[in-house]
Write a protein that holds these residues in place. Sequence first.
Motif, PDB file in Angstrom:
ATOM      1  N   ASP A   9       0.817  -1.208   0.000  1.00 25.76           N
ATOM      2  CA  ASP A   9       0.000   0.000   0.000  1.00 25.76           C
ATOM      3  C   ASP A   9       0.857   1.267   0.000  1.00 25.76           C
ATOM      4  O   ASP A   9       2.057   1.228   0.244  1.00 25.76           O
ATOM      5  N   ASP A  10       0.189   2.394  -0.277  1.00 21.95           N
ATOM      6  CA  ASP A  10       0.744   3.749  -0.110  1.00 21.95           C
ATOM      7  C   ASP A  10       1.788   4.115  -1.159  1.00 21.95           C
ATOM      8  O   ASP A  10       2.624   5.004  -0.925  1.00 21.95           O
ATOM      9  N   LEU A  13       3.204   7.899  -1.699  1.00 22.73           N
ATOM     10  CA  LEU A  13       3.175   8.727  -0.498  1.00 22.73           C
ATOM     11  C   LEU A  13       4.517   9.404  -0.235  1.00 22.73           C
ATOM     12  O   LEU A  13       4.567  10.557   0.201  1.00 22.73           O
ATOM     13  N   ILE A  17       9.093   5.205   0.257  1.00 25.79           N
ATOM     14  CA  ILE A  17       8.097   4.146   0.157  1.00 25.79           C
ATOM     15  C   ILE A  17       8.061   3.602  -1.262  1.00 25.79           C
ATOM     16  O   ILE A  17       8.015   2.379  -1.465  1.00 25.79           O
ATOM     17  N   MET A  36      -1.482   6.068  -4.602  1.00 29.16           N
ATOM     18  CA  MET A  36      -2.219   7.183  -4.007  1.00 29.16           C
ATOM     19  C   MET A  36      -2.112   8.392  -4.938  1.00 29.16           C
ATOM     20  O   MET A  36      -1.031   8.964  -5.103  1.00 29.16           O
ATOM     21  N   ALA A  39      -1.144  11.990  -3.424  1.00 25.67           N
ATOM     22  CA  ALA A  39      -0.014  12.004  -2.498  1.00 25.67           C
ATOM     23  C   ALA A  39       1.182  12.761  -3.078  1.00 25.67           C
ATOM     24  O   ALA A  39       1.317  12.903  -4.301  1.00 25.67           O
ATOM     25  N   HIS A  65      -5.246   3.373  -4.905  1.00 27.68           N
ATOM     26  CA  HIS A  65      -5.452   3.423  -3.459  1.00 27.68           C
ATOM     27  C   HIS A  65      -6.314   4.652  -3.162  1.00 27.68           C
ATOM     28  O   HIS A  65      -5.804   5.737  -2.869  1.00 27.68           O
ATOM     29  N   THR A  67      -8.178   7.543  -1.641  1.00 28.31           N
ATOM     30  CA  THR A  67      -7.700   8.191  -0.423  1.00 28.31           C
ATOM     31  C   THR A  67      -8.605   9.356  -0.038  1.00 28.31           C
ATOM     32  O   THR A  67      -8.833  10.270  -0.831  1.00 28.31           O
ATOM     33  N   GLY A  70      -5.674  10.666   5.992  1.00 32.69           N
ATOM     34  CA  GLY A  70      -4.228  10.529   6.022  1.00 32.69           C
ATOM     35  C   GLY A  70      -3.463  11.825   5.839  1.00 32.69           C
ATOM     36  O   GLY A  70      -2.267  11.801   5.542  1.00 32.69           O
ATOM     37  N   HIS A 136      -7.203   3.753   1.246  1.00 33.81           N
ATOM     38  CA  HIS A 136      -6.425   4.088   2.436  1.00 33.81           C
ATOM     39  C   HIS A 136      -7.324   3.962   3.656  1.00 33.81           C
ATOM     40  O   HIS A 136      -8.396   4.572   3.720  1.00 33.81           O
ATOM     41  N   HIS A 240       3.223  -2.742   4.088  1.00 35.77           N
ATOM     42  CA  HIS A 240       3.598  -1.327   3.979  1.00 35.77           C
ATOM     43  C   HIS A 240       5.129  -1.214   4.022  1.00 35.77           C
ATOM     44  O   HIS A 240       5.691  -0.772   5.022  1.00 35.77           O
ATOM     45  N   TRP A 258       8.612   0.168   8.412  1.00 36.78           N
ATOM     46  CA  TRP A 258       8.659   0.036   6.956  1.00 36.78           C
ATOM     47  C   TRP A 258       9.776  -0.897   6.483  1.00 36.78           C
ATOM     48  O   TRP A 258       9.551  -1.745   5.628  1.00 36.78           O
TER      49      TRP A 258
END
Length: 300
Positions: A9-10, A13, A17, A36, A39, A65, A67, A70, A136, A240, A258
């Motif tokens: 995910d993410d 961001l 990541i 995302m 993001a 994703h 969103t 967040g 998310h 993640h 992470w």
Amino acid sequence: MQYLIVNADDFGLHPAINDGIIKGWRDGFITSTSLMCGAPAFEDAVEKVRNLPLAGRNGLALGIHLTLVGKVAPVLPAEEVPGLVGDDGLFPASYPRFAFNLYLGKTTLEEVQAELEAQIEKALATGLHFTHLDSHQHLHVLPGMQDLVLRRCRIYGFKAVRVPAEAYGFTGGFDCGPVRTLGKWGLTFLANRFRKKLGKHGILCPDHFFGMAAGGHLDSKLVGNILEQLPEGTSEIMTHPGADSGTLKDLFPWGYHWEDELEAFTSAENRTIAENRTILEERNIRLVNFAGLTEIQRQR
């Protein structure tokens, strides 16, 4: 037969990541990720995957994703969706505030629909291929959101979505405490109701879901526990990963690990990871992505 999707995910961001996710696919057994669209590192993510094999049997599948929480900016101008954002022009930090605003009428479904469509269209405008939708903090399974997301699937032609229904009694060895446990049970209840709707609309999803109880805290041992208990059918593990936990911890107050999650799926010189690969081989667990759900469905 056991099939496994590992979805990171993410994506988008933060560059760290993005780097971790791509490393987890290239050097490990991550098979899918979710982008995302509002993001800060969206463009970085898009450029990093543009020349990679996407979808296909061995490619990195891309999802969207969705969103609405967040502390991320909306894709639409904030003044067009005032019920979705705070005074800072950003989405609320977490789902309780979003749900509170939605069910008390401060946020309207019209605003939600407009923003989600803007996110989907921004993703599609990249020219990349997308295989599925998720969200998310799993907002797509909340009452009122389920039908809205299903309509977006039909409009945009998405054939698969995430159903975050981790079995009520499953922990995988992670001590998640009473508050997290109750939250997981509530989400699983809603997600199971969502699953029933999917079949009526011809939308596919994995049969099983893992990574909720230990979300943000997976490590090699916990992943091995999941693999050892993987049921028949298709399963998704949510993860993640990231490449720089020190930087990410300063930016995001979630307490995630992470780099531990990245190491849980990569081919580093680590005995536990080697054992996880052995589990995959010995149990004949086949790695797939969301694009593979259609083929699996045809075989049934």
